[in-house]
Design a protein around this motif. Structure first.
Motif, PDB file in Angstrom:
ATOM      1  N   VAL A   6      51.544 -62.488 -34.300  1.00 55.42           N
ATOM      2  CA  VAL A   6      51.597 -62.507 -32.838  1.00 55.42           C
ATOM      3  C   VAL A   6      50.656 -63.605 -32.353  1.00 55.42           C
ATOM      4  CG1 VAL A   6      52.168 -60.060 -32.550  1.00 55.42           C
ATOM      5  CG2 VAL A   6      49.791 -60.761 -32.589  1.00 55.42           C
ATOM      6  N   THR A   7      50.820 -63.994 -31.113  1.00 52.80           N
ATOM      7  CA  THR A   7      49.917 -64.973 -30.523  1.00 52.80           C
ATOM      8  C   THR A   7      49.012 -64.269 -29.527  1.00 52.80           C
ATOM      9  OG1 THR A   7      51.570 -65.502 -28.846  1.00 52.80           O
ATOM     10  CG2 THR A   7      51.513 -66.908 -30.805  1.00 52.80           C
ATOM     11  N   GLY A   8      47.961 -64.935 -29.156  1.00 52.94           N
ATOM     12  CA  GLY A   8      47.034 -64.361 -28.196  1.00 52.94           C
ATOM     13  C   GLY A   8      45.977 -65.377 -27.813  1.00 52.94           C
ATOM     14  N   GLU A   9      44.975 -64.901 -27.104  1.00 47.54           N
ATOM     15  CA  GLU A   9      43.886 -65.771 -26.660  1.00 47.54           C
ATOM     16  C   GLU A   9      42.552 -65.096 -26.915  1.00 47.54           C
ATOM     17  OE1 GLU A   9      44.202 -67.173 -22.666  1.00 47.54           O
ATOM     18  OE2 GLU A   9      46.304 -67.722 -22.890  1.00 47.54           O
ATOM     19  N   ASP A  11      38.846 -64.963 -25.318  1.00 51.71           N
ATOM     20  CA  ASP A  11      38.148 -65.327 -24.084  1.00 51.71           C
ATOM     21  C   ASP A  11      36.723 -65.800 -24.376  1.00 51.71           C
ATOM     22  OD1 ASP A  11      36.566 -63.049 -24.456  1.00 51.71           O
ATOM     23  OD2 ASP A  11      37.666 -61.858 -22.985  1.00 51.71           O
ATOM     24  N   THR A  17      42.860 -61.062 -27.007  1.00 53.94           N
ATOM     25  CA  THR A  17      43.916 -60.410 -26.240  1.00 53.94           C
ATOM     26  C   THR A  17      45.249 -60.899 -26.783  1.00 53.94           C
ATOM     27  OG1 THR A  17      42.526 -60.387 -24.264  1.00 53.94           O
ATOM     28  CG2 THR A  17      44.876 -60.040 -23.942  1.00 53.94           C
ATOM     29  N   LEU A  18      46.077 -59.972 -27.238  1.00 55.85           N
ATOM     30  CA  LEU A  18      47.377 -60.334 -27.794  1.00 55.85           C
ATOM     31  C   LEU A  18      48.401 -60.518 -26.682  1.00 55.85           C
ATOM     32  CD1 LEU A  18      47.508 -57.852 -30.806  1.00 55.85           C
ATOM     33  CD2 LEU A  18      46.703 -60.217 -30.779  1.00 55.85           C
ATOM     34  N   ASP A  19      49.374 -61.397 -26.917  1.00 56.21           N
ATOM     35  CA  ASP A  19      50.421 -61.652 -25.932  1.00 56.21           C
ATOM     36  C   ASP A  19      51.453 -60.529 -25.876  1.00 56.21           C
ATOM     37  OD1 ASP A  19      49.274 -64.071 -25.232  1.00 56.21           O
ATOM     38  OD2 ASP A  19      50.476 -65.218 -26.652  1.00 56.21           O
ATOM     39  N   GLN A  20      51.509 -59.709 -26.909  1.00 57.67           N
ATOM     40  CA  GLN A  20      52.465 -58.599 -26.934  1.00 57.67           C
ATOM     41  C   GLN A  20      51.900 -57.464 -27.770  1.00 57.67           C
ATOM     42  OE1 GLN A  20      55.527 -61.021 -28.541  1.00 57.67           O
ATOM     43  NE2 GLN A  20      55.211 -60.370 -30.624  1.00 57.67           N
ATOM     44  N   PRO A  45      54.222 -73.615 -27.883  1.00 55.56           N
ATOM     45  CA  PRO A  45      54.850 -72.341 -27.528  1.00 55.56           C
ATOM     46  C   PRO A  45      56.369 -72.405 -27.514  1.00 55.56           C
ATOM     47  CG  PRO A  45      53.808 -73.348 -25.618  1.00 55.56           C
ATOM     48  CD  PRO A  45      53.427 -74.173 -26.815  1.00 55.56           C
TER      49      PRO A  45
END
Length: 80
Positions: A6-9, A11, A17-20, A45
């Motif tokens: 999965v992708t995420g950011e 901070d 924080t995961l995108d899904q 993306p």
């Protein structure tokens, strides 16, 4: 062990924080491997999702196994 991509950011405080959501994996500790881009060009993306790539590869393998192929010479016909 199960692998999920999965992708995420991350901070400024270092929180991920995961995108899904990740289905079927709850209430357990996990190992996380972070692949961080060193340049803006590393992450696109618009790249196709891994599942789509896997599906295309499976389809191609099926076509090869069932003889649904073209001779290489025919593939280049009409291309200049």
């Amino acid at each position: 062990m199960k692998a999920v991509e999965v992708t995420g950011e991350i901070d400024a405080q270092g929180n991920l924080t995961l995108d899904q959501q990740i289905p079927d994996i709850t209430n357990q500790r996990v190992r996380v491997i972070i692949l961080a881009s060193e340049t803006e060009n590393d992450f696109d993306p618009d790249d196709p999702p891994v599942d789509a790539i896997k599906a295309n590869l499976q389809k191609a393998l099926h076509q090869v196994r069932t003889g649904q192929t073209l001779p290489l010479s025919q593939m280049w016909e009409g291309i200049e």
